[in-house]
Design an enzyme around this catalytic site. Structure first.
Site, PDB file in Angstrom:
ATOM      1  N   HIS A 198      35.545  38.017  43.029  1.00  7.98           N
ATOM      2  CA  HIS A 198      34.154  37.559  42.967  1.00  7.98           C
ATOM      3  C   HIS A 198      33.434  37.948  44.252  1.00  7.98           C
ATOM      4  O   HIS A 198      32.351  38.517  44.225  1.00  7.98           O
ATOM      5  CB  HIS A 198      34.105  36.052  42.758  1.00  7.98           C
ATOM      6  CG  HIS A 198      32.731  35.481  42.822  1.00  7.98           C
ATOM      7  ND1 HIS A 198      31.787  35.692  41.838  1.00  7.98           N
ATOM      8  CD2 HIS A 198      32.127  34.720  43.762  1.00  7.98           C
ATOM      9  CE1 HIS A 198      30.663  35.082  42.167  1.00  7.98           C
ATOM     10  NE2 HIS A 198      30.840  34.486  43.333  1.00  7.98           N
TER      11      HIS A 198
ATOM     12  N   ARG B  55      34.454  42.235  35.795  1.00  2.72           N
ATOM     13  CA  ARG B  55      34.563  42.332  37.242  1.00  2.72           C
ATOM     14  C   ARG B  55      35.997  42.709  37.592  1.00  2.72           C
ATOM     15  O   ARG B  55      36.906  41.889  37.508  1.00  2.72           O
ATOM     16  CB  ARG B  55      34.172  40.996  37.884  1.00  2.72           C
ATOM     17  CG  ARG B  55      34.523  40.913  39.352  1.00  2.72           C
ATOM     18  CD  ARG B  55      33.895  39.714  40.038  1.00  2.72           C
ATOM     19  NE  ARG B  55      34.173  38.440  39.426  1.00  2.72           N
ATOM     20  CZ  ARG B  55      35.316  37.741  39.559  1.00  2.72           C
ATOM     21  NH1 ARG B  55      36.302  38.231  40.271  1.00  2.72           N
ATOM     22  NH2 ARG B  55      35.450  36.558  38.982  1.00  2.72           N
TER      23      ARG B  55
ATOM     24  N   TYR C 224      43.872  33.250  39.019  1.00  4.03           N
ATOM     25  CA  TYR C 224      43.339  32.755  37.745  1.00  4.03           C
ATOM     26  C   TYR C 224      43.297  33.790  36.617  1.00  4.03           C
ATOM     27  O   TYR C 224      42.857  33.467  35.514  1.00  4.03           O
ATOM     28  CB  TYR C 224      41.935  32.162  37.949  1.00  4.03           C
ATOM     29  CG  TYR C 224      40.937  33.075  38.626  1.00  4.03           C
ATOM     30  CD1 TYR C 224      40.260  34.050  37.906  1.00  4.03           C
ATOM     31  CD2 TYR C 224      40.655  32.936  39.981  1.00  4.03           C
ATOM     32  CE1 TYR C 224      39.328  34.883  38.523  1.00  4.03           C
ATOM     33  CE2 TYR C 224      39.731  33.756  40.608  1.00  4.03           C
ATOM     34  CZ  TYR C 224      39.066  34.720  39.878  1.00  4.03           C
ATOM     35  OH  TYR C 224      38.142  35.541  40.494  1.00  4.03           O
TER      36      TYR C 224
END
Length: 400
Positions: free
Chosen positions: A288, A284, A297
């Site tokens: 998200h 990805r 992160y």
């Protein structure tokens, strides 16, 4: 903006995961990716595979250009939707950036009479099934609960509840088998959803009843901020062994491999050989959803390693090296891409504003006292803004 732009912000700090001792350990580098089915390298070179070559052996240059067009236009639509959300036209958007090959390859492997159960990110699969991309946006604007008739394209409405669509797909596939129909079902979900009990139950039922279903897991490495290694101790595709059906891992950034492997799995299903788990190993590239900040992160080096595996760039390299596409083709596609972006913008801005009170409707068939109370509280909250605005206007007027 070019049709091949990734249109995502760069992470600001390095990625890592916390051990139980509180120390930060580096995530496995994509350079050490595990073995997987691959027909097209990241550099755009065709490689042979004795088991799966036959499923793409007859593909024509026109069909290859079609796959490229699908990925480019899907990315353009996705980028436009992301921009519209940032401009306040959509409440939320789940980008597929980086996952175009997994979706277009698998989507083009389906037949018209197959049935698709998506999650909420399968914009490329919807494109392959003939769903108008503008119909995908109403739910994200809050003006409808779907936007298309599932039976018109055999493409179920988007499912927000994580993993539940795998059970829906399994039940539908069990019905297909009982009806004796010559078709298959495919269910899409992510690596994070693989940890849901619904997915485990669907694996059990599909295996026991030999249901004609393909479970297509897009392992994009991150379940929001949780990396795959926090989800499983073994590769996801190996989980199928415990349920008694085959699993295979495919290069999710290789559109030819995704096409071939999904064709194989769907043919197994139609032949009465039961379910298959396909793990599309991809990444990805964006957030998200637009409410997420991936820079918190994961870091630059991870994303950069995956950028080198861009699914669109690798197919373009193959097309150019094989003389299957010329500059005229790419220029025409750029023009078509911009026209699609314009159509999407106009369609969204022509949609009505969401009804703020629609959330209270259709909760109970005959109404409910608690819902009535909540509706009244929300109405008072909404009215308070008008009151404050009116007071402010009065104060300004009084000051002149």
């Amino acid at each position: 903006m070019t049709v091949e732009s990734t249109a995502a912000r760069k992470p600001r700090r390095s990625a890592g995961t916390k051990s139980t001792a509180g120390k930060t350990t580096a995530r496995k580098s994509p350079s050490t990716d595990p073995e997987l089915v691959q027909l097209l390298t990241p550099e755009g070179k065709r490689v042979k595979n004795a088991e799966y070559d036959k499923y793409v052996a007859g593909i024509t240059p026109e069909e290859l250009r079609g796959l490229y067009r699908d990925m480019v236009l899907t990315r353009r639509f996705d980028a436009e939707a992301t921009s519209l959300q940032r401009q306040g036209e959509l409440g939320l958007w789940a980008s597929l950036l980086g996952q175009e090959a997994a979706q277009i390859g698998s989507g083009r492997a389906t037949r018209e009479d197959d049935y698709v159960f998506p999650t909420y990110r399968e914009h490329g699969v919807a494109w392959c099934r003939g769903v108008d991309p503008t119909n995908l946006l109403g739910m994200f604007r809050g003006v409808n609960n779907g936007g298309w008739d599932p039976n018109s394209n055999n493409f179920q409405l988007y499912t927000i509840v994580i993993g539940s669509q795998t059970l829906h797909a399994t039940g539908y596939a069990m019905g297909v088998a009982k009806d004796g129909a010559d078709s298959a079902v495919i269910a899409y979900f992510g690596d994070g959803a693989s940890s849901q009990g619904d997915v485990a139950e669907s694996f059990t039922f599909s295996a026991v009843y030999n249901a004609p279903v393909v479970f297509f897991c897009q392992n994009n490495q991150w379940a929001i901020s949780e990396p795959t290694e926090k989800q499983t101790r073994v590769p996801l595709y190996q989980r199928a062994q415990g349920y008694g059906f085959p699993g295979v891992r495919v290069d999710g950034n290789d559109v030819l491999a995704c096409l071939a492997v999904t064709k194989w799995a769907l043919e197994r299903a139609r032949a009465g050989e039961g379910p298959t788990l396909v793990e599309a190993y991809t990444y990805r590239m964006g957030a998200h959803t637009t409410s997420d900040d991936p820079t918190r992160y994961r870091g630059d080096e991870e994303r950069q390693a995956w950028e080198a595996k861009d699914p669109i760039l690798r197919l373009r390299a193959y097309l150019e090296a094989s003389n299957h596409a010329n500059d005229g083709f790419f220029a025409e596609l750029e023009t078509e891409s911009e026209a699609l972006g314009k159509r999407v913008r106009e369609a969204v801005r022509a949609m009505p504003d969401p009804d703020h009170f629609a959330i209270f409707e259709n909760v109970y068939a005959d109404g409910h006292a608690l819902v009535d109370e909540e509706r009244a509280q929300f109405a008072a909250y909404q009215a308070s803004f008008a009151t404050e605005s009116d007071s402010g206007s009065a104060a300004v007027s009084g000051g002149h």
